[in-house]
Design an enzyme around this catalytic site. Structure first.
Site, PDB file in Angstrom:
ATOM      1  N   LYS A  37     -42.666   4.613  25.207  1.00 10.04           N
ATOM      2  CA  LYS A  37     -42.059   4.107  26.652  1.00 10.04           C
ATOM      3  C   LYS A  37     -42.788   2.915  27.004  1.00 10.04           C
ATOM      4  CE  LYS A  37     -45.146   7.819  28.148  1.00 10.04           C
ATOM      5  NZ  LYS A  37     -45.733   8.940  28.638  1.00 10.04           N
ATOM      6  N   TYR A 256     -64.290 -18.690  41.962  1.00  8.44           N
ATOM      7  CA  TYR A 256     -63.960 -18.171  43.292  1.00  8.44           C
ATOM      8  C   TYR A 256     -65.060 -17.019  43.771  1.00  8.44           C
ATOM      9  CZ  TYR A 256     -59.040 -19.586  42.623  1.00  8.44           C
ATOM     10  OH  TYR A 256     -57.938 -20.372  42.447  1.00  8.44           O
TER      11      TYR A 256
HETATM   12  C1  LIG Z   1     -46.547   9.314  27.730  1.00 12.96           C
HETATM   13  C2  LIG Z   1     -46.221  10.877  27.056  1.00 12.96           C
HETATM   14  C3  LIG Z   1     -46.455  11.345  26.164  1.00 12.96           C
HETATM   15  C4  LIG Z   1     -47.418  10.588  25.198  1.00 12.96           C
HETATM   16  O1  LIG Z   1     -48.737  10.860  25.628  1.00 12.96           O
HETATM   17  P1  LIG Z   1     -50.059   9.974  25.074  1.00 12.96           P
HETATM   18  O2  LIG Z   1     -51.104  10.439  25.881  1.00 12.96           O
HETATM   19  O3  LIG Z   1     -49.687   8.522  25.256  1.00 12.96           O
HETATM   20  O4  LIG Z   1     -50.053  10.436  23.417  1.00 12.96           O
HETATM   21  C5  LIG Z   1     -46.241  12.609  25.619  1.00 12.96           C
HETATM   22  N1  LIG Z   1     -45.335  13.430  26.505  1.00 12.96           N
HETATM   23  C6  LIG Z   1     -44.872  13.196  27.678  1.00 12.96           C
HETATM   24  C7  LIG Z   1     -44.323  13.893  28.670  1.00 12.96           C
HETATM   25  C8  LIG Z   1     -45.679  11.991  28.428  1.00 12.96           C
HETATM   26  O5  LIG Z   1     -45.266  11.378  29.386  1.00 12.96           O
END
Ligand SMILES: *Cc1c(COP(=O)(O)O)cnc(C)c1O
Length: 365
Positions: A37, A256
């Site tokens: 994702k 800044y």
């Molecule tokens: C993002 C996600 C993963 C992967 O998790 P990581 O901690 O990045 O390995 C797996 N399962 C779900 C439901 C997620 O939302």
């Protein structure tokens, strides 16, 4: 493309491949899927999936249906699950792109079942909430599903999954509580492959592996076991160019807000990366960069396009030289700690302005 870039993000696909192999081996005989994702956690989903498919990965998890559609165009045969669930799009959209929705509540189960009766029974993923109070069927809805099995009987389930809240803390009691709740739930539902562990969960041991694991962040080199040696290979290197060096002889402030005062004499280098590139503003006065193996501190505030480093300790450095913001001496986790955040946030904010270079691929992208 212009000549030498102001900032260069190097992504080692060979390291991603090695990380996948390590995780798959650790999880075996469970299958290893991958979470890709948010554009492959910010490193670029296209080269990532090409790499993972070459390593034998066949199941991918994304958050949104848009991500799913994008992935389907590249992966005609893979299983692609959309975690945000059926609400993210209508059933026809999932069907058209052969995407598996996560069914995150009883209403979504009902919708998919009704819809499946009129169509070819397309697969879906049942997501149970065992302790996150986030997505997934809460225990009361699981109870209803177990009491009224006809509600799920017509649904083609590819996977039943749940997600751990505290897997990065191996001694946290919620891990075992969630594992038990998940195992108990499985006995009350139609026999289906099961998945509980993401990156950190894989390292909690075989009892957490079930039939499939879903690593994300560890594929990209983040330590799945914070506080212990990182078993993963580093994937990301971020270098940025020194645009100017200011020799400061008299006391003066930097940047800044005049938040940093130099007593002088000192050398201050201005570097071409800022918070618009994902170099978080919380690194103001706290971040560390490296020139070769010399650590140099961020001084003053991170601005939109620039940071300032005190390079007094690196007298050889010149404008045009590249400094490591993330590199062999300072990994994503180390930078995240300085920013008071987690590696996930650093990775997924990696800027669009960086020139990106992929190395170590089967066919260098
Ligand atoms: C993002 C996600 C993963 C992967 O998790 P990581 O901690 O990045 O390995 C797996 N399962 C779900 C439901 C997620 O939302």
């Amino acid at each position: 493309m212009t000549g030498s870039p102001a900032a260069l993000l190097t992504i080692d696909l060979g390291a991603i491949a090695a990380n996948y192999r390590l995780l798959a081996q650790k999880a075996a005989p469970a299958a290893a899927a991958a979470a890709v994702k948010a554009d492959g956690y910010g490193v670029g989903v296209k080269p990532v999936i090409r790499t993972l498919v070459a390593e034998g990965c066949r199941t991918f998890f994304v958050a949104t249906i848009e991500e799913g559609v994008e992935l389907r165009a590249m992966l005609p045969d893979a299983v692609i699950c959309v975690l945000n669930g059926l609400i993210a799009g209508d059933p026809g959209e999932f069907r058209a792109h052969r995407l598996l929705p996560a069914l995150n509540d009883l209403g979504q189960v009902d919708t998919w079942r009704r819809w499946s009766q009129d169509n070819i029974s397309a697969p879906a993923v049942l997501h149970l909430d065992t302790g996150m109070a986030r997505l997934g069927l809460p225990p009361q809805e699981l109870q209803i599903l177990a009491d009224e099995p006809e509600r799920i009987a017509g649904v083609n389930l590819y996977l039943i999954m749940s997600h751990l809240a505290c897997a990065d803390e191996p001694t946290h009691p919620l891990n075992e509580e969630q594992r038990r709740a998940f195992a108990a739930a499985l006995t009350r539902l139609p026999a289906t492959p099961a998945s509980l562990a993401a990156s950190s969960g894989i390292f909690l041991g075989p009892a957490y592996h079930f039939d499939m694991v879903r690593p994300g962040v560890s594929l990209y080199g983040i330590n799945p076991q914070p506080g212990r040696p990182n078993p993963m290979n580093a994937v990301v290197r971020l270098q940025a160019k020194i645009l100017q060096i200011r020799d400061v002889d008299t006391p003066q402030t930097v940047g800044y807000g005049a938040s940093h005062r130099i007593a002088g004499p000192a050398r201050v280098a201005t570097v071409a990366a800022g918070y618009a590139d994902g170099y978080l503003r919380s690194l103001s006065g706290r971040g560390t960069a490296h020139i070769g193996d010399i650590a140099v501190p961020v001084v003053g505030r991170v601005s939109m396009d620039l940071i300032t480093l005190d390079v007094t300790r690196a007298p050889e450095v010149r404008p045009g030289d590249m400094v490591d913001l993330i590199g062999p001496h300072h990994d994503v986790d180390a930078l995240a700690a300085e920013a008071d955040t987690i590696g996930y946030e650093i990775l997924t904010n990696l800027g669009r302005r960086f020139r990106r270079r992929y190395i170590g691929g089967k066919e260098d992208a």
